[in-house]
Design a protein around this motif. Structure first.
Motif, short mmCIF file in Angstrom:
data_model
loop_
_atom_site.label_atom_id
_atom_site.label_comp_id
_atom_site.label_asym_id
_atom_site.label_seq_id
_atom_site.Cartn_x
_atom_site.Cartn_y
_atom_site.Cartn_z
N THR A 110 -59.31 -1.81 80.98
CA THR A 110 -57.86 -2.39 80.63
C THR A 110 -56.98 -1.38 80.70
OG1 THR A 110 -58.06 -2.20 78.20
CG2 THR A 110 -58.57 -4.31 79.19
N TYR A 111 -57.27 -0.10 80.37
CA TYR A 111 -56.57 1.27 80.73
C TYR A 111 -56.58 1.90 82.05
CZ TYR A 111 -55.00 5.96 80.21
OH TYR A 111 -54.27 6.98 80.59
N VAL A 112 -55.58 1.91 82.75
CA VAL A 112 -55.32 2.40 84.10
C VAL A 112 -54.54 3.32 84.24
CG1 VAL A 112 -54.92 1.74 86.47
CG2 VAL A 112 -55.89 0.18 84.97
N PRO A 113 -54.80 4.69 84.31
CA PRO A 113 -53.88 5.86 84.08
C PRO A 113 -52.78 5.67 85.05
CG PRO A 113 -56.17 6.53 85.00
CD PRO A 113 -56.28 5.07 84.58
N THR A 124 -50.32 -0.14 71.86
CA THR A 124 -50.16 -1.63 72.30
C THR A 124 -51.22 -2.43 71.73
OG1 THR A 124 -49.08 -1.33 74.57
CG2 THR A 124 -50.16 -3.39 74.59
N ALA A 125 -51.10 -3.55 71.22
CA ALA A 125 -52.06 -4.30 70.44
C ALA A 125 -53.31 -4.66 71.38
CB ALA A 125 -51.51 -5.58 69.93
N ARG A 126 -54.61 -4.45 71.05
CA ARG A 126 -55.72 -4.80 71.81
C ARG A 126 -55.54 -6.01 72.44
NH1 ARG A 126 -60.45 -2.46 71.50
NH2 ARG A 126 -59.04 -0.77 71.53
N GLY A 127 -55.30 -7.06 71.82
CA GLY A 127 -55.04 -8.33 72.46
C GLY A 127 -54.14 -8.42 73.60
N VAL A 130 -55.54 -6.83 76.72
CA VAL A 130 -56.60 -7.63 77.27
C VAL A 130 -55.73 -8.70 77.88
CG1 VAL A 130 -58.44 -9.54 76.97
CG2 VAL A 130 -58.55 -7.21 75.87
N LEU A 131 -54.80 -9.34 77.47
CA LEU A 131 -53.93 -10.46 78.18
C LEU A 131 -53.11 -9.91 79.36
CD1 LEU A 131 -52.98 -12.38 74.93
CD2 LEU A 131 -54.69 -13.03 76.44
N ALA A 144 -63.65 -11.69 75.02
CA ALA A 144 -63.41 -10.40 74.65
C ALA A 144 -64.17 -10.22 73.11
CB ALA A 144 -61.97 -10.28 74.30
N ILE A 145 -64.89 -9.44 73.09
CA ILE A 145 -65.56 -8.59 71.99
C ILE A 145 -64.94 -7.51 71.23
CG2 ILE A 145 -67.41 -7.68 73.30
CD1 ILE A 145 -69.46 -8.62 70.83
N ASP A 146 -64.60 -7.91 70.16
CA ASP A 146 -63.69 -6.58 69.39
C ASP A 146 -63.64 -6.75 67.99
OD1 ASP A 146 -61.49 -4.65 69.28
OD2 ASP A 146 -61.24 -4.93 71.44
#
Length: 203
Positions: A110-113, A124-127, A130-131, A144-146
């Motif tokens: 989800t993180y793209v530099p 940013t909120a984890r959800g 992901v969304l 999602a497992i978190d």
């Protein structure tokens, strides 16, 4: 004059563009956190590297449990949704997974530099992280497992929530996870997670 930095930027952009095609509405994706999920603690960067926040915790101690749960679902791929990617980079974060079967499922993060949102990703909120990935790639079949519920409002059916300090070691979470896998991805198939899986580049 073309500099080495220019070449690197172009290479990163090419990887990002080519990886977009790997996701479609038919993709089966598990967004996977590390801390308090694949091990029962937070982890911290030190001068000696990343260490667990508790001396009684072994990093990735629950990786074999995840491997077993995913084994009947050969089509499921993993997208890393962990701050380890921001700290270590995609390749190194993926390579920290101790089992080859899990590493071979990883297709992105989800993180793209190079993203325009990279500078605010960590706040940013984890959800939401992901969304955004779900929306960008049009993914319809995902879990999602978190240990972090924030940002998943309205999508609770997609979240396997782990308790901090317990993670995937929780037997009730394992049972719930198994049920969610079947509901989201269909009946277990006979394809082992080790079959026909090859490492991919990040998205």
């Amino acid at each position: 004059m073309t500099t080495w930095q220019d070449i690197q930027r172009r290479a990163r952009a090419a990887v990002a563009m080519s990886s977009e095609s790997r996701f479609s509405s038919d993709s089966a994706i598990l967004y996977t956190d590390f801390d308090n999920t694949l091990h029962a603690a937070h982890a911290y960067m030190t001068t000696s590297g990343i260490v667990a926040g508790s001396p009684s915790v072994t990093l990735f101690e629950f990786a074999p449990i995840l491997e077993d749960l995913l084994a009947p679902y050969g089509q499921v791929r993993i997208v890393l949704s962990t701050s380890w990617v921001e700290v270590l980079g995609y390749e190194e974060a993926r390579n920290r997974l101790p089992l080859e079967s899990l590493r071979n499922r990883v297709v992105g993060a989800t993180y793209v530099p190079q993203s325009s949102q990279a500078s605010v990703w960590s706040s940013t909120a984890r959800g939401t992280q992901v969304l955004r990935h779900v929306s960008r790639h049009g993914v319809r079949r995902w879990l999602a497992i978190d240990d972090d519920r924030t940002g998943f409002q309205g999508y609770e059916a997609h979240l396997i929530h782990c308790q901090q300090g317990i993670g995937l070691g929780d037997k009730d979470v394992q049972k719930s996870f198994a049920r969610r896998l079947e509901l989201m991805f269909g009946q277990p198939d006979s394809l082992s997670s080790a079959d026909a899986l090859t490492p991919e580049r990040p998205t």
